[in-house]
Design a protein around this motif. Structure first.
Motif, PDB file in Angstrom:
ATOM      1  N   PHE A  18       0.825  -1.011  -0.003  1.00  7.39           N
ATOM      2  CA  PHE A  18      -0.045  -0.084   0.008  1.00  7.39           C
ATOM      3  C   PHE A  18       0.836   1.395  -0.069  1.00  7.39           C
ATOM      4  CE2 PHE A  18      -2.176   3.284   2.617  1.00  7.39           C
ATOM      5  CZ  PHE A  18      -3.102   3.658   1.683  1.00  7.39           C
ATOM      6  N   LEU A  19       1.979   1.270   0.775  1.00  3.43           N
ATOM      7  CA  LEU A  19       2.727   2.632   0.973  1.00  3.43           C
ATOM      8  C   LEU A  19       3.819   2.530  -0.095  1.00  3.43           C
ATOM      9  CD1 LEU A  19       3.151   2.146   4.805  1.00  3.43           C
ATOM     10  CD2 LEU A  19       1.994   3.931   3.461  1.00  3.43           C
ATOM     11  N   ALA A  20       4.009   1.447  -0.856  1.00  4.43           N
ATOM     12  CA  ALA A  20       5.454   1.779  -1.654  1.00  4.43           C
ATOM     13  C   ALA A  20       5.075   0.710  -2.961  1.00  4.43           C
ATOM     14  CB  ALA A  20       6.650   1.418  -1.279  1.00  4.43           C
ATOM     15  N   PRO A  21       4.135   0.859  -3.423  1.00  2.00           N
ATOM     16  CA  PRO A  21       3.652  -0.185  -4.622  1.00  2.00           C
ATOM     17  C   PRO A  21       4.495  -0.385  -5.667  1.00  2.00           C
ATOM     18  CG  PRO A  21       2.317   1.984  -4.959  1.00  2.00           C
ATOM     19  CD  PRO A  21       3.126   1.951  -3.401  1.00  2.00           C
ATOM     20  N   ASP A  22       5.670   0.562  -5.882  1.00  2.76           N
ATOM     21  CA  ASP A  22       6.433   0.344  -6.885  1.00  2.76           C
ATOM     22  C   ASP A  22       7.711  -0.772  -6.403  1.00  2.76           C
ATOM     23  OD1 ASP A  22       5.191   2.038  -8.847  1.00  2.76           O
ATOM     24  OD2 ASP A  22       6.524   3.660  -8.148  1.00  2.76           O
ATOM     25  N   ALA A  23       7.739  -0.883  -5.239  1.00  4.26           N
ATOM     26  CA  ALA A  23       8.774  -1.758  -4.738  1.00  4.26           C
ATOM     27  C   ALA A  23       8.110  -3.204  -4.080  1.00  4.26           C
ATOM     28  CB  ALA A  23       9.555  -1.028  -3.392  1.00  4.26           C
ATOM     29  N   PHE A  24       6.855  -3.129  -3.931  1.00 11.55           N
ATOM     30  CA  PHE A  24       6.381  -4.224  -2.982  1.00 11.55           C
ATOM     31  C   PHE A  24       5.058  -4.524  -3.892  1.00 11.55           C
ATOM     32  CE2 PHE A  24       8.960  -1.966   0.269  1.00 11.55           C
ATOM     33  CZ  PHE A  24       9.604  -2.872   0.674  1.00 11.55           C
ATOM     34  N   ARG A  25       4.644  -5.797  -3.899  1.00  7.17           N
ATOM     35  CA  ARG A  25       3.323  -6.186  -4.507  1.00  7.17           C
ATOM     36  C   ARG A  25       2.937  -7.448  -4.006  1.00  7.17           C
ATOM     37  NH1 ARG A  25       6.481  -6.554  -8.610  1.00  7.17           N
ATOM     38  NH2 ARG A  25       6.422  -8.466  -9.970  1.00  7.17           N
ATOM     39  N   MET A  26       1.822  -7.780  -3.733  1.00  4.03           N
ATOM     40  CA  MET A  26       0.974  -8.842  -3.417  1.00  4.03           C
ATOM     41  C   MET A  26       0.744  -9.553  -4.463  1.00  4.03           C
ATOM     42  SD  MET A  26       1.394  -8.977  -0.076  1.00  4.03           S
ATOM     43  CE  MET A  26       0.504 -10.528   0.321  1.00  4.03           C
ATOM     44  N   HIS A  27       1.236 -11.035  -4.536  1.00  3.69           N
ATOM     45  CA  HIS A  27       0.901 -11.895  -5.587  1.00  3.69           C
ATOM     46  C   HIS A  27      -0.136 -12.959  -5.024  1.00  3.69           C
ATOM     47  CE1 HIS A  27       1.244 -14.181  -9.323  1.00  3.69           C
ATOM     48  NE2 HIS A  27       1.537 -15.166  -8.506  1.00  3.69           N
ATOM     49  N   GLY A  28      -1.375 -12.825  -5.289  1.00  4.97           N
ATOM     50  CA  GLY A  28      -2.336 -13.291  -4.702  1.00  4.97           C
ATOM     51  C   GLY A  28      -2.664 -12.828  -3.392  1.00  4.97           C
ATOM     52  N   GLU A  29      -3.098 -13.675  -2.422  1.00  7.79           N
ATOM     53  CA  GLU A  29      -3.601 -13.217  -0.978  1.00  7.79           C
ATOM     54  C   GLU A  29      -2.535 -13.211  -0.041  1.00  7.79           C
ATOM     55  OE1 GLU A  29      -7.385 -14.238   0.321  1.00  7.79           O
ATOM     56  OE2 GLU A  29      -8.157 -14.369  -1.393  1.00  7.79           O
ATOM     57  N   GLU A  30      -1.423 -14.056  -0.295  1.00  5.93           N
ATOM     58  CA  GLU A  30      -0.454 -14.178   0.882  1.00  5.93           C
ATOM     59  C   GLU A  30       1.123 -14.082   0.295  1.00  5.93           C
ATOM     60  OE1 GLU A  30      -0.865 -17.900   2.608  1.00  5.93           O
ATOM     61  OE2 GLU A  30      -2.966 -17.484   3.320  1.00  5.93           O
ATOM     62  N   ALA A  31       1.271 -13.987  -1.135  1.00  5.44           N
ATOM     63  CA  ALA A  31       2.649 -14.116  -1.480  1.00  5.44           C
ATOM     64  C   ALA A  31       3.068 -12.544  -1.795  1.00  5.44           C
ATOM     65  CB  ALA A  31       2.840 -14.938  -2.396  1.00  5.44           C
ATOM     66  N   LEU A  32       4.222 -12.411  -1.056  1.00  2.00           N
ATOM     67  CA  LEU A  32       4.880 -10.793  -1.229  1.00  2.00           C
ATOM     68  C   LEU A  32       5.904 -11.090  -2.177  1.00  2.00           C
ATOM     69  CD1 LEU A  32       4.849  -8.091  -0.675  1.00  2.00           C
ATOM     70  CD2 LEU A  32       6.877  -8.723   0.981  1.00  2.00           C
ATOM     71  N   MET A  33       5.883 -10.035  -3.405  1.00  2.00           N
ATOM     72  CA  MET A  33       6.819 -10.157  -4.417  1.00  2.00           C
ATOM     73  C   MET A  33       7.500  -8.501  -4.191  1.00  2.00           C
ATOM     74  SD  MET A  33       5.563 -11.963  -7.705  1.00  2.00           S
ATOM     75  CE  MET A  33       6.806 -12.034  -8.256  1.00  2.00           C
ATOM     76  N   TYR A  34       8.955  -8.563  -4.168  1.00  2.00           N
ATOM     77  CA  TYR A  34       9.577  -6.977  -3.939  1.00  2.00           C
ATOM     78  C   TYR A  34      10.667  -6.892  -4.645  1.00  2.00           C
ATOM     79  CZ  TYR A  34      12.903  -9.471  -1.098  1.00  2.00           C
ATOM     80  OH  TYR A  34      13.987 -10.255  -0.413  1.00  2.00           O
ATOM     81  N   ASP A  35      10.990  -5.666  -5.013  1.00  2.41           N
ATOM     82  CA  ASP A  35      12.370  -5.356  -5.668  1.00  2.41           C
ATOM     83  C   ASP A  35      13.503  -5.076  -4.743  1.00  2.41           C
ATOM     84  OD1 ASP A  35      14.268  -4.186  -7.226  1.00  2.41           O
ATOM     85  OD2 ASP A  35      13.035  -2.319  -7.687  1.00  2.41           O
ATOM     86  N   PRO A  36      14.492  -5.962  -4.698  1.00  4.49           N
ATOM     87  CA  PRO A  36      15.379  -5.967  -3.693  1.00  4.49           C
ATOM     88  C   PRO A  36      16.490  -4.563  -4.115  1.00  4.49           C
ATOM     89  CG  PRO A  36      15.918  -7.556  -5.471  1.00  4.49           C
ATOM     90  CD  PRO A  36      14.601  -7.058  -5.595  1.00  4.49           C
ATOM     91  N   SER A  37      16.287  -3.938  -4.927  1.00  6.57           N
ATOM     92  CA  SER A  37      17.167  -2.770  -5.328  1.00  6.57           C
ATOM     93  C   SER A  37      16.302  -1.867  -6.022  1.00  6.57           C
ATOM     94  CB  SER A  37      18.213  -3.256  -6.198  1.00  6.57           C
ATOM     95  OG  SER A  37      18.969  -4.166  -5.855  1.00  6.57           O
ATOM     96  N   PRO A  38      15.334  -0.983  -5.091  1.00  2.00           N
ATOM     97  CA  PRO A  38      14.561  -0.056  -5.643  1.00  2.00           C
ATOM     98  C   PRO A  38      14.994   1.049  -5.921  1.00  2.00           C
ATOM     99  CG  PRO A  38      14.056  -0.268  -3.268  1.00  2.00           C
ATOM    100  CD  PRO A  38      14.921  -1.350  -3.722  1.00  2.00           C
ATOM    101  N   ASP A  39      14.645   1.918  -6.709  1.00  2.00           N
ATOM    102  CA  ASP A  39      15.149   3.111  -7.353  1.00  2.00           C
ATOM    103  C   ASP A  39      15.299   4.093  -6.026  1.00  2.00           C
ATOM    104  OD1 ASP A  39      14.607   5.920  -8.653  1.00  2.00           O
ATOM    105  OD2 ASP A  39      16.089   4.669  -9.700  1.00  2.00           O
ATOM    106  N   ASP A  40      16.256   5.050  -6.216  1.00  2.00           N
ATOM    107  CA  ASP A  40      16.561   5.851  -5.051  1.00  2.00           C
ATOM    108  C   ASP A  40      15.406   6.855  -4.852  1.00  2.00           C
ATOM    109  OD1 ASP A  40      18.903   4.875  -3.899  1.00  2.00           O
ATOM    110  OD2 ASP A  40      20.067   6.369  -4.813  1.00  2.00           O
TER     111      ASP A  40
END
Length: 79
Positions: A18-40
């Motif tokens: 919710f707070l950083a949708p470009d770096a974190f997103r939910m895949h389904g209801e439980e699986a988190l996908m994230y960018d390990p090196s988000p842009d500054d």
């Protein structure tokens, strides 16, 4: 900036998505996908997301002021 999420600790509350949708997103209801090196440009949002995690599963290493190949201090053990 480097981001690591302890996926065994993450409970899928999705505050980070919710707070950083470009770096974190939910895949389904439980699986988190994230960018390990988000842009500054995402720095503030990622830091807010990490602070908002109810189980503190997000670690952010800002890597500022470190030289490549610089020694990283390690805690010494006492004999």
């Amino acid at each position: 900036m480097r981001v690591v999420v302890d996926l065994s600790r993450c409970q899928g509350y999705a505050q980070c998505a919710f707070l950083a949708p470009d770096a974190f997103r939910m895949h389904g209801e439980e699986a988190l996908m994230y960018d390990p090196s988000p842009d500054d440009t995402q720095r503030d949002r990622v830091l807010r997301a990490a602070a908002a995690c109810p189980v503190q599963a997000i670690l952010v290493d800002q890597l500022e002021g470190r030289r490549e190949g610089a020694d990283v201090p390690v805690a010494a053990s006492t004999p």
